[in-house]
Design a protein around this motif. Sequence first.
Motif, PDB file in Angstrom:
ATOM      1  N   GLU A  80       1.478 -41.702  57.683  1.00  0.00           N
ATOM      2  CA  GLU A  80       1.777 -43.121  57.907  1.00  0.00           C
ATOM      3  C   GLU A  80       1.122 -43.995  56.847  1.00  0.00           C
ATOM      4  N   GLU A  84       3.335 -46.054  54.000  1.00  0.00           N
ATOM      5  CA  GLU A  84       3.233 -47.518  53.922  1.00  0.00           C
ATOM      6  C   GLU A  84       2.808 -47.952  52.517  1.00  0.00           C
ATOM      7  N   PRO A 172      13.361 -51.277  58.984  1.00  0.00           N
ATOM      8  CA  PRO A 172      13.119 -49.847  59.224  1.00  0.00           C
ATOM      9  C   PRO A 172      13.687 -49.331  60.539  1.00  0.00           C
ATOM     10  N   ASP A 173      13.556 -50.112  61.626  1.00  0.00           N
ATOM     11  CA  ASP A 173      14.067 -49.656  62.917  1.00  0.00           C
ATOM     12  C   ASP A 173      15.596 -49.580  62.915  1.00  0.00           C
ATOM     13  N   LEU A 176      16.673 -46.610  60.755  1.00  0.00           N
ATOM     14  CA  LEU A 176      16.473 -45.346  61.446  1.00  0.00           C
ATOM     15  C   LEU A 176      17.592 -45.110  62.458  1.00  0.00           C
ATOM     16  N   ASP A 200      16.287 -36.980  65.157  1.00  0.00           N
ATOM     17  CA  ASP A 200      15.158 -37.093  64.230  1.00  0.00           C
ATOM     18  C   ASP A 200      15.366 -36.208  63.003  1.00  0.00           C
ATOM     19  N   ARG A 227       9.215 -46.608  55.347  1.00  0.00           N
ATOM     20  CA  ARG A 227       8.697 -47.070  56.635  1.00  0.00           C
ATOM     21  C   ARG A 227       9.430 -46.404  57.799  1.00  0.00           C
ATOM     22  N   ALA A 228      10.728 -46.146  57.625  1.00  0.00           N
ATOM     23  CA  ALA A 228      11.476 -45.431  58.657  1.00  0.00           C
ATOM     24  C   ALA A 228      11.005 -43.982  58.757  1.00  0.00           C
ATOM     25  N   ALA A 230       8.075 -42.932  58.353  1.00  0.00           N
ATOM     26  CA  ALA A 230       6.798 -42.919  59.069  1.00  0.00           C
ATOM     27  C   ALA A 230       6.997 -42.923  60.580  1.00  0.00           C
ATOM     28  N   LYS A 231       8.167 -43.298  61.032  1.00  0.00           N
ATOM     29  CA  LYS A 231       8.466 -43.357  62.463  1.00  0.00           C
ATOM     30  C   LYS A 231       9.043 -42.046  63.000  1.00  0.00           C
ATOM     31  N   ILE A 232       9.338 -41.105  62.132  1.00  0.00           N
ATOM     32  CA  ILE A 232       9.934 -39.837  62.556  1.00  0.00           C
ATOM     33  C   ILE A 232       8.835 -38.836  62.889  1.00  0.00           C
TER      34      ILE A 232
END
Length: 317
Positions: A80, A84, A172-173, A176, A200, A227-228, A230-232
């Motif tokens: 993360e 970033e 990013p959201d 994704l 994912d 950034r997307a 980092a959410k996976i």
Amino acid sequence: MDDLKILGEMRADAPTPDADRLGGVRRRVIRDGRRFALMPSMLIAAVAAVLVVAIALPMSRSTPEVPSTPPVRTVLLNSETVLEKAAKTVEKRSLAPEPRADQWVYTKSLDRQPSDGKTTVQEGWTRYDGKQTAGRDREGVFRISDVPPDPNDDDLSPQQYREKLLKLPTDPDKLLAHVQGDRHWIDYPKEEAQSGEDPDSRAYRILSLYLGQQAVMPPKLEAAIFRAMAKIPGVGIEQGVRDAAGRTGLGLFRPTKGEEGRRRYLILDPRTYRAMADQTIWLRDELINGEVAFRKGAVFADAELASGIVDKPGQVP
């Protein structure tokens, strides 16, 4: 042992140094071989996009020793934090001007085979509008080839790829959510129900594909991709991963079920965060039909050495 056939289950479009390969540079420009195939088991069996090849492996009592990549001590980083930092770095770039339709995308890459460590350097040119490709055949003759329209081919020209990228959300959201359901990057839409690719995994695969497109990448979108990522769940980054060209970088990866014996990296430049290589490293000996097909430390790689926009085929940036 024929590496390209053996790797059919992983990446059936593994490059060969001839006119056909160079005629497919368009596929490299959209990176990965038709899809940048950091995929789950079914898609790795089909990998790098439309990649299924039925193979019959020759039986052999001995496997040649493969020169492995020189050992480098890697360090697992906080993904993360790194992603970033990458986002903040790339979003400061200016948007590159769009090439003319009659300009050419030049690529130079180093490819490495895992069974014998053999490496080859490839150069190719593709028109920005995708209508022609150029390169040297096995005899060294420079050839320019037309690319006729194919309604059944869902690959994109560099020009079409840029158009697609410019339409993607930079939140990013939202990005994704978009890539998790983007049917364009399903390799076999009719077999989607049997693919076993979860949202994912698909998101990671598609975003990794996009990261190979920096020549046309809008900076805000590139930042959103990091950034997307980092959410996976499950995305990891190792510092000090060495590519087939001897360069060290940040190895972006996500473990794939059923592929624990090897690790596939998207290797990023640690300063610019541009993609340098797509590389698979065997973490242990791999047996096929009871025989050692790939030794621990073997490498299958596609490392980008140079790329750019030129005015005519044969030119280099």
